[in-house]
Each structure stands twice: as structure tokens, then as C-alpha cells.
Scaffold this motif. Structure first.
Motif, short mmCIF file in Angstrom:
data_model
loop_
_atom_site.label_atom_id
_atom_site.label_comp_id
_atom_site.label_asym_id
_atom_site.label_seq_id
_atom_site.Cartn_x
_atom_site.Cartn_y
_atom_site.Cartn_z
N THR A 62 0.86 -1.18 0.00
CA THR A 62 0.00 0.00 0.00
C THR A 62 0.90 1.23 0.00
OG1 THR A 62 -1.90 1.07 1.07
CG2 THR A 62 -0.23 0.10 2.52
N GLU A 63 0.31 2.41 -0.06
CA GLU A 63 1.11 3.64 -0.06
C GLU A 63 1.30 4.23 1.34
OE1 GLU A 63 3.06 5.38 -2.31
OE2 GLU A 63 2.80 3.45 -3.28
N LYS A 64 0.34 4.00 2.24
CA LYS A 64 0.45 4.51 3.61
C LYS A 64 -0.07 3.44 4.56
CE LYS A 64 -0.17 9.35 2.40
NZ LYS A 64 -1.02 10.53 2.52
N LEU A 65 0.62 3.30 5.66
CA LEU A 65 0.23 2.30 6.65
C LEU A 65 0.48 2.87 8.04
CD1 LEU A 65 -0.70 -0.71 6.65
CD2 LEU A 65 1.66 -1.28 7.03
N THR A 66 -0.44 2.63 8.94
CA THR A 66 -0.31 3.07 10.32
C THR A 66 -0.13 1.85 11.20
OG1 THR A 66 -1.79 4.92 9.87
CG2 THR A 66 -1.41 4.37 12.18
N LEU A 67 0.91 1.87 12.03
CA LEU A 67 1.14 0.80 12.99
C LEU A 67 0.74 1.31 14.37
CD1 LEU A 67 4.73 -0.39 11.98
CD2 LEU A 67 2.58 -1.55 11.53
#
Length: 184
Positions: free
Chosen positions: A131-136
Motif C-alpha cells: 500500500t502507499e500509507k500504513l499506520t502501525l
């Protein structure tokens, strides 16, 4: 003085890592960007940064590597260029996370990854999430995005707008516009 600051920085990262890695929703991402991104005042810069996090028995839990790392002690934000995070996922499966950039918001326990984000889970299905953006979200062990995401595994390929991935259980939840192909 520099040694003390480095030890403090490492301690902050260790606290984050032990909180577990997970993705959060895009709304949190946007709120964090509007609150913090434009106001960074980097106080420290590290080249070829590597952090190895171990448990109480000395067993390696995760490794973070970045060729260029910046620390903003005022806002408690760490920015990394081309970060690589190695850790254990559900059932001890190795997880490798890479992106163009990452921002770690220490107080919130969240890491935002941007640009060509790849999450590889080396288990019996060999899962790859892109994906282009990921939040952990370190506290909930959740990785999430509201953008288009692709999941490739041994038996096929799935695409969706948004997904949530539980690192502790290797479970993927597709949020909308799901399309996929399966092979036997």
C-alpha cells in the motif's frame, strides 16, 4: 551529553517496540500529520541507525534499521528514511516491514509509514501486503490503511480499499471494494 541523549533515544524506541506494531485508521494518520508533521525541529541526526529490541531473557523481539534517522525531542517524533522493521508476528512468523519513510509518534504509540509500503509475513502462506500509507498501532498490534491495498499469498491475490492486519494473529480484514483471485 551525547551518550546520555542516545541512551534516552534508544529507551524511547524500546518502549515503543515493546508496545507492539499495529496499524491505525487513516483518520488518526491525518490528525497526526496536521498536529505534528509541519512543526518538526530535529534535534538529533543518526546515520546507519540500528536498534535491536530484546525481551527480559535477551531473546530478540525486533530490529529497526534506517540509514538516516532524525529525532525531534520537543514533539517526541522520530523520522526515518527507508526504514526496515523486522519482528515476529502471529505464531512466531517473521514479519518484515519496509517503506520510503516512517514517523514514530512516541507519545501516541503510533508509527506512520509512507511510500511503497511492503509488509512480508514469512509463514506457510507467504503473505505480502502492499500500500502507499500504513499506520502501525503498537498498543493494539494493528496495521491499517484506508487506501488501496493488495494482499498476495500462495493461493491468490486480494485487493481492497482499506484493510486491517492483526500482527499477533496474522488476520487480515478487508474494509471495502474487495476483489480477488484464488488458485487451487
Amino acid at each position: 551529553m551525547i551518550k546520555a541523549i542516545l541512551i534516552l533515544f534508544v529507551a524511547i524506541i524500546i518502549v515503543l517496540i515493546t508496545g507492539r506494531y499495529l496499524l491505525d485508521v487513516e483518520a488518526t494518520y491525518l490528525a497526526l500529520l496536521s498536529d505534528n508533521k509541519e512543526h518538526h525541529e530535529f534535534t538529533h541526526e543518526f546515520k546507519e541507525f540500528t536498534l535491536i529490541n530484546t525481551d527480559a531473557d535477551g531473546k530478540r523481539e525486533s530490529v529497526i534499521y534506517s540509514p538516516q534517522t532524525y529525532l525531534d525531542t520537543t514533539h517526541q517524533v522520530t523520522t526515518m528514511e527507508t526504514p526496515r522493521i523486522e519482528m515476529a508476528g502471529g505464531a512466531g512468523s517473521p514479519v518484515d516491514i519496509r517503506a520510503n519513510t516512517a514517523e514514530v509518534f512516541h507519545q501516541k504509540g503510533i508509527t506512520l509509514l509512507e511510500g511503497d509500503v511492503l509488509v512480508r509475513v514469512m509463514n506457510d502462506q507467504n503473505i505480502v501486503v502492499s500500500t502507499e500509507k500504513l499506520t502501525l498501532d503498537h498498543n493494539q498490534q494493528l496495521a491499517s490503511t484506508n487506501l488501496q491495498a493488495t494482499v498476495i499469498h500462495d493461493k491468490g491475490k486480494m485487493r481492497s480499499t482499506g484493510l486491517e492486519y492483526r500482527l499477533s494473529t496474522n488476520q487480515v480484514k478487508f474494509l471495502a471494494n474487495v476483489r480477488g483471485t484464488y488458485e487451487q
